[in-house]
Design a protein around this motif. Structure first.
Motif, mmCIF file in Angstrom:
data_model
loop_
_atom_site.group_PDB
_atom_site.id
_atom_site.type_symbol
_atom_site.label_atom_id
_atom_site.label_comp_id
_atom_site.label_asym_id
_atom_site.label_seq_id
_atom_site.Cartn_x
_atom_site.Cartn_y
_atom_site.Cartn_z
ATOM 1 N N GLU A 1 0.854 -1.179 0.000
ATOM 2 C CA GLU A 1 0.000 0.000 0.000
ATOM 3 C C GLU A 1 0.897 1.239 0.000
ATOM 4 O O GLU A 1 1.707 1.424 0.899
ATOM 5 N N VAL A 2 0.746 2.065 -1.034
ATOM 6 C CA VAL A 2 1.530 3.294 -1.142
ATOM 7 C C VAL A 2 0.721 4.431 -0.523
ATOM 8 O O VAL A 2 -0.369 4.761 -0.975
ATOM 9 N N LEU A 3 1.255 5.039 0.525
ATOM 10 C CA LEU A 3 0.550 6.086 1.265
ATOM 11 C C LEU A 3 0.816 7.480 0.699
ATOM 12 O O LEU A 3 -0.030 8.371 0.789
ATOM 13 N N PHE A 4 1.997 7.667 0.136
ATOM 14 C CA PHE A 4 2.374 8.942 -0.475
ATOM 15 C C PHE A 4 3.532 8.669 -1.419
ATOM 16 O O PHE A 4 4.410 7.857 -1.126
ATOM 17 N N GLU A 5 3.515 9.386 -2.563
ATOM 18 C CA GLU A 5 4.616 9.208 -3.515
ATOM 19 C C GLU A 5 4.745 10.443 -4.388
ATOM 20 O O GLU A 5 3.744 11.015 -4.832
ATOM 21 N N ASP A 6 5.980 10.879 -4.622
ATOM 22 C CA ASP A 6 6.269 11.891 -5.628
ATOM 23 C C ASP A 6 7.568 11.486 -6.320
ATOM 24 O O ASP A 6 7.992 10.330 -6.218
ATOM 25 N N LEU B 1 18.035 13.890 7.534
ATOM 26 C CA LEU B 1 16.909 14.241 8.408
ATOM 27 C C LEU B 1 16.853 13.329 9.620
ATOM 28 O O LEU B 1 16.631 13.788 10.752
ATOM 29 N N PHE B 2 17.051 12.032 9.405
ATOM 30 C CA PHE B 2 17.040 11.089 10.529
ATOM 31 C C PHE B 2 18.231 11.335 11.450
ATOM 32 O O PHE B 2 18.086 11.311 12.679
ATOM 33 N N GLU B 3 19.402 11.570 10.878
ATOM 34 C CA GLU B 3 20.589 11.821 11.695
ATOM 35 C C GLU B 3 20.413 13.071 12.549
ATOM 36 O O GLU B 3 20.856 13.114 13.707
ATOM 37 N N ASP B 4 19.753 14.081 11.992
ATOM 38 C CA ASP B 4 19.558 15.338 12.703
ATOM 39 C C ASP B 4 18.287 15.351 13.547
ATOM 40 O O ASP B 4 17.902 16.403 14.081
ATOM 41 N N LYS B 5 17.632 14.200 13.649
ATOM 42 C CA LYS B 5 16.410 14.049 14.450
ATOM 43 C C LYS B 5 15.319 15.034 14.009
ATOM 44 O O LYS B 5 14.625 15.633 14.832
ATOM 45 N N GLN B 6 15.174 15.152 12.692
ATOM 46 C CA GLN B 6 14.165 16.037 12.127
ATOM 47 C C GLN B 6 12.931 15.273 11.655
ATOM 48 O O GLN B 6 12.049 15.848 11.016
ATOM 49 N N VAL B 7 12.876 13.979 11.967
ATOM 50 C CA VAL B 7 11.716 13.152 11.622
ATOM 51 C C VAL B 7 11.017 12.758 12.921
ATOM 52 O O VAL B 7 11.622 12.128 13.793
ATOM 53 N N LEU C 1 4.549 9.351 10.593
ATOM 54 C CA LEU C 1 5.842 10.005 10.357
ATOM 55 C C LEU C 1 5.559 11.454 9.986
ATOM 56 O O LEU C 1 4.698 11.728 9.137
ATOM 57 N N ARG C 2 6.284 12.350 10.605
ATOM 58 C CA ARG C 2 6.106 13.771 10.318
ATOM 59 C C ARG C 2 7.473 14.394 10.059
ATOM 60 O O ARG C 2 8.391 14.245 10.860
ATOM 61 N N PHE D 1 12.766 18.734 -0.404
ATOM 62 C CA PHE D 1 12.849 19.412 -1.698
ATOM 63 C C PHE D 1 11.681 20.365 -1.962
ATOM 64 O O PHE D 1 11.862 21.394 -2.597
ATOM 65 N N THR D 2 10.500 20.047 -1.459
ATOM 66 C CA THR D 2 9.360 20.941 -1.674
ATOM 67 C C THR D 2 9.104 21.853 -0.489
ATOM 68 O O THR D 2 8.404 22.864 -0.618
ATOM 69 N N GLY D 3 9.660 21.499 0.685
ATOM 70 C CA GLY D 3 9.436 22.289 1.895
ATOM 71 C C GLY D 3 8.085 22.039 2.535
ATOM 72 O O GLY D 3 7.772 22.620 3.583
ATOM 73 N N LYS D 4 7.274 21.157 1.950
ATOM 74 C CA LYS D 4 5.947 20.878 2.500
ATOM 75 C C LYS D 4 6.061 20.052 3.770
ATOM 76 O O LYS D 4 6.893 19.157 3.872
ATOM 77 N N ASN D 5 5.219 20.361 4.749
ATOM 78 C CA ASN D 5 5.205 19.594 5.986
ATOM 79 C C ASN D 5 4.349 18.345 5.784
ATOM 80 O O ASN D 5 3.132 18.429 5.617
ATOM 81 N N LEU D 6 4.988 17.194 5.770
ATOM 82 C CA LEU D 6 4.276 15.932 5.574
ATOM 83 C C LEU D 6 3.973 15.289 6.919
ATOM 84 O O LEU D 6 4.854 15.173 7.778
#
Length: 296
Positions: free
Chosen positions: A81-86, A156-162, A258-259, A264-269
């Protein structure tokens, strides 16, 4: 033969190759991937095979040579199941019973190319997971579809941004909320938790629906932390309490959301999934206010 080269600047503070080399090669963008390349002797420094202990002091020519992969027409047919894709990344739902990656053929990594659209960007790559979930854990997994996306997501994971949110069913009576900071495998670890619902149980005393927010990413961190608290996750055969292990129903641990900011788009997912049916059989429908919302 795939070849990449990198010239180290003259003024570099001495550093081991296993640290310096992270992200310099598109083919092996992560620390774990770099170690595999070094182990397979794909990397040379000034013409000599490099190792994790090789010191970089400045001016070195680092070369990556990857032999051609053996041709194979074998593809893993495993619908996801694909929840989001670009064009850059994708989030998919990982079911229980499949490993994320490894040496076996049946891995989620091998299933990704058959489930995702190929990226049209210049640095398109084979889709690759950028974090792990245990074999028995269900929920959201993030993958990169280009070399630059894989590197950016790892950063992002290394910098604890997820921000990761898990849900578990834990046994026995427990406090309504708290922090667990017990080291895991000798490394600092922190998990925030709060109990969303609880029901009485003849066998387990109480069953608790718990929201978990790990602030570090140690192996089996959530399972070890909750077991150490005296509230192991239901179905955990490895860290459960003797005589109180539920068998045949799997592990009640779910990666629910996951947030992060799209690199690349700057959108908050903020991608979320419903609790598995086996959770709802215990607690019934759970209010959205308890689990949060999908607003980004």
């Amino acid at each position: 033969m795939k070849t990449e080269t990198h010239l180290v600047p003259e003024e570099v503070i001495p550093i081991r190759l296993q640290e310096y080399g992270v992200g310099i090669f598109r083919e092996f963008p992560t620390k774990s991937a770099l170690k595999k390349a070094l182990k397979k002797r794909y990397i040379t420094v000034n013409g000599k095979p490099g190792s994790t202990a090789t010191m970089i002091t400045g001016g070195e020519n680092i070369r990556l040579e990857v032999p051609p992969a053996k041709a194979t027409n074998k593809k893993l047919v495993f619908p996801l199941e694909v929840l989001f894709e670009d064009e850059h990344l994708a989030l998919v739902y990982k079911p229980a019973g499949i490993v994320v990656s490894g040496n076996s053929f049946k891995t989620l990594a091998n299933a990704l190319p058959q489930n995702l659209r190929p990226s049209k960007l210049p640095d398109a790559a084979t889709p690759r997971p950028v974090h792990r979930l245990d074999l028995a854990t269900t929920g959201i997994l993030l993958a990169g579809k280009t070399g630059s996306a894989i590197r950016a997501l790892n950063k992002l994971f290394e910098d604890k941004q997820v921000e990761k949110t898990y849900y578990a069913v834990c046994i026995a009576e427990m406090f309504s909320f708290g922090n667990i900071s017990t080291p895991v495998d000798g490394k600092s670890a922190l998990t925030e938790y709060r109990v969303l619902e609880k029901v009485t149980s003849e066998r387990f005393g109480y069953l608790n629906l718990v929201e978990l927010k790990p602030q570090t990413g140690r192996r089996h961190q959530l399972r070890k932390h909750l077991s150490g608290l005296g509230n192991p996750i239901l179905g955990d055969k490895e860290y459960g309490l003797e005589g109180l292990i539920l068998k045949g129903k799997g592990l009640y641990l779910h990666a629910g959301s996951l947030r992060f900011e799209h690199p690349f788009t700057g959108k908050n997912l903020n991608i979320q999934t419903d609790l598995p049916k086996k959770f709802r059989k215990i607690f019934g429908p759970v209010q959205e206010t308890s689990l949060g919302s999908n607003e980004g």
